[in-house]
Motif scaffolding. Structure first.
Motif, PDB file in Angstrom:
ATOM      1  N   HIS A 195       0.851  -1.196   0.000  1.00 35.32           N
ATOM      2  CA  HIS A 195       0.000   0.000   0.000  1.00 35.32           C
ATOM      3  C   HIS A 195       0.880   1.236   0.000  1.00 35.32           C
ATOM      4  O   HIS A 195       2.102   1.144   0.185  1.00 35.32           O
ATOM      5  N   ASP A 211       0.999   4.815   2.172  1.00 33.52           N
ATOM      6  CA  ASP A 211       0.365   5.407   3.359  1.00 33.52           C
ATOM      7  C   ASP A 211      -0.441   6.650   3.006  1.00 33.52           C
ATOM      8  O   ASP A 211      -1.441   6.959   3.664  1.00 33.52           O
ATOM      9  N   THR A 240       4.457  -5.562   4.596  1.00 32.44           N
ATOM     10  CA  THR A 240       5.221  -6.490   5.449  1.00 32.44           C
ATOM     11  C   THR A 240       4.579  -7.878   5.379  1.00 32.44           C
ATOM     12  O   THR A 240       3.352  -8.001   5.425  1.00 32.44           O
ATOM     13  N   ARG A 296       7.099  -9.154  16.647  1.00 29.94           N
ATOM     14  CA  ARG A 296       7.977  -8.192  15.947  1.00 29.94           C
ATOM     15  C   ARG A 296       7.469  -6.796  16.320  1.00 29.94           C
ATOM     16  O   ARG A 296       6.375  -6.414  15.958  1.00 29.94           O
TER      17      ARG A 296
HETATM   18  O1  LIG Z   1       4.523  -2.783  10.527  1.00 29.63           O
HETATM   19  C1  LIG Z   1       3.848  -3.341   9.693  1.00 29.63           C
HETATM   20  O2  LIG Z   1       3.672  -4.537   9.724  1.00 29.63           O
HETATM   21  C2  LIG Z   1       3.218  -2.570   8.557  1.00 29.63           C
HETATM   22  C3  LIG Z   1       3.166  -1.134   8.819  1.00 29.63           C
HETATM   23  C4  LIG Z   1       2.642  -0.335   7.685  1.00 29.63           C
HETATM   24  O3  LIG Z   1       3.105  -0.429   6.587  1.00 29.63           O
HETATM   25  C5  LIG Z   1       1.556   0.597   7.917  1.00 29.63           C
HETATM   26  O4  LIG Z   1       0.854   0.491   8.932  1.00 29.63           O
HETATM   27  O5  LIG Z   1       1.396   1.502   7.084  1.00 29.63           O
END
Ligand SMILES: O=C(O)CCC(=O)C(=O)O
Length: 306
Positions: free
Chosen positions: A180, A182, A264, A273
């Motif tokens: 994606h 943000d 991720t 994690r």
């Molecule tokens: O930390 C993650 O697993 C993804 C975080 C991310 O890309 C988001 O929340 O925009």
């Protein structure tokens, strides 16, 4: 007190090729190596990795705070999101559904159910906390860390404000965050320089859910998102791309342009994690309407958060 509790929808696992790494990027070691060419690198790649960016005393205090929040009945932040399977755990504890009724009765049912769950079980399912800088000074201290703020202001080209705070607690076997941008989640002008900062609070590997980024992908501008496993860029759009992976140690971080495609993978390990993520934008930038954002990123993205 937590004002909203959400659950990820159960989704099929992602295809492994979506997170095949085509290398790891060079990183800057500490803020004193922050030279003028870093700006050029950020503009070209859409991100910069900084090693040993957050001092141990700050990141370890933040990690401890998040571990307490993950185990607690009330994490005292605005939103908590759990992995989808936790909804059934709560409903079994309560002997009833937690999703029925108005927001008030839902919140009360949720609180009763939460009190009947073991702290370790809560922690094993928690995925995300949002909106905690007013209630958790230890986490706010990371968002306000001066060298980080100075770097963000240089990259944004003006003094900035914090627009979002998140802790991304990918639990053991926690699901993917699909590809994606943000910026697709923010009601901010498309030309605004929105900077994301993603901070590792423990070891981050490809196996436990490292960040993957499409180097230079911010320059292509906005990509239409669709509701699939999440509000995301379609897998077909990512096919054939050559992303890099960003393994990190606690205290390392990546500053990234909010238009960079990233995601991720599923956490394949039995350990959490831990990461924090903050977004900053220039103080002069004003919010725009949700309609403006949906016209750019796609109509399926109402009331989403990343
Ligand atoms: O930390 C993650 O697993 C993804 C975080 C991310 O890309 C988001 O929340 O925009």
């Amino acid at each position: 007190m937590v004002s909203h509790v959400g659950f990820e929808k159960p989704v099929p696992d992602h295809a492994p090729e979506l997170y095949r790494s085509y290398g790891t990027p060079d990183a800057v070691s500490g803020w004193d190596r922050w030279a003028p060419d870093v700006q050029a690198r950020y503009d070209r790649d859409g991100f910069v990795v900084v090693r040993e960016a957050i001092p141990r005393e700050l990141w370890s205090a933040a990690l401890e705070e998040l571990q307490l929040m993950a185990r607690s009945e009330d994490a005292d932040c605005s939103n908590v999101t759990y992995e989808g399977a936790f909804q059934q755990v709560l409903e079994r504890a309560l002997g009833a559904g937690v999703d029925a009724g108005d927001e008030e009765s839902r919140t009360a049912a949720m609180a009763r159910a939460m009190a009947r769950i073991e702290p370790e079980t809560r922690a094993a399912h928690v995925r995300k906390f949002m909106g905690f800088t007013r209630t958790h000074p230890t986490l706010k201290a990371v968002a306000s860390y001066q060298p980080l703020r100075a770097a963000v202001e240089t990259l944004a080209g003006e003094p900035t404000r914090l627009v979002q705070s998140m802790a991304l607690v990918k639990p053991p076997h926690g699901r993917e965050k699909p590809w994606h941008q943000d910026h697709a989640y923010f009601d901010l002008p498309i030309e605004a320089r929105v900077c994301g900062v993603w901070i590792a609070l423990g070891e981050v590997t490809e196996e436990n859910g490292a960040m993957f980024m499409l180097r230079g992908g911010h320059a292509g501008g906005p990509i239409v998102h669709f509701q699939r496993r999440d509000w995301q860029i379609c897998d077909t759009e990512m096919a054939g791309s050559r992303p890099v992976s960003l393994p990190m140690q606690a205290g390392d971080l990546v500053i990234f342009d909010a238009k960079i495609p990233h995601g991720t993978p599923t956490n394949r390990t039995g350990q959490h994690r831990w990461a924090l993520q903050f977004h900053y934008v220039g103080k002069s930038v004003e919010r725009v309407s949700q309609e403006y954002r949906l016209a750019i990123f796609g109509e399926e993205g109402k009331d989403v958060s990343c």
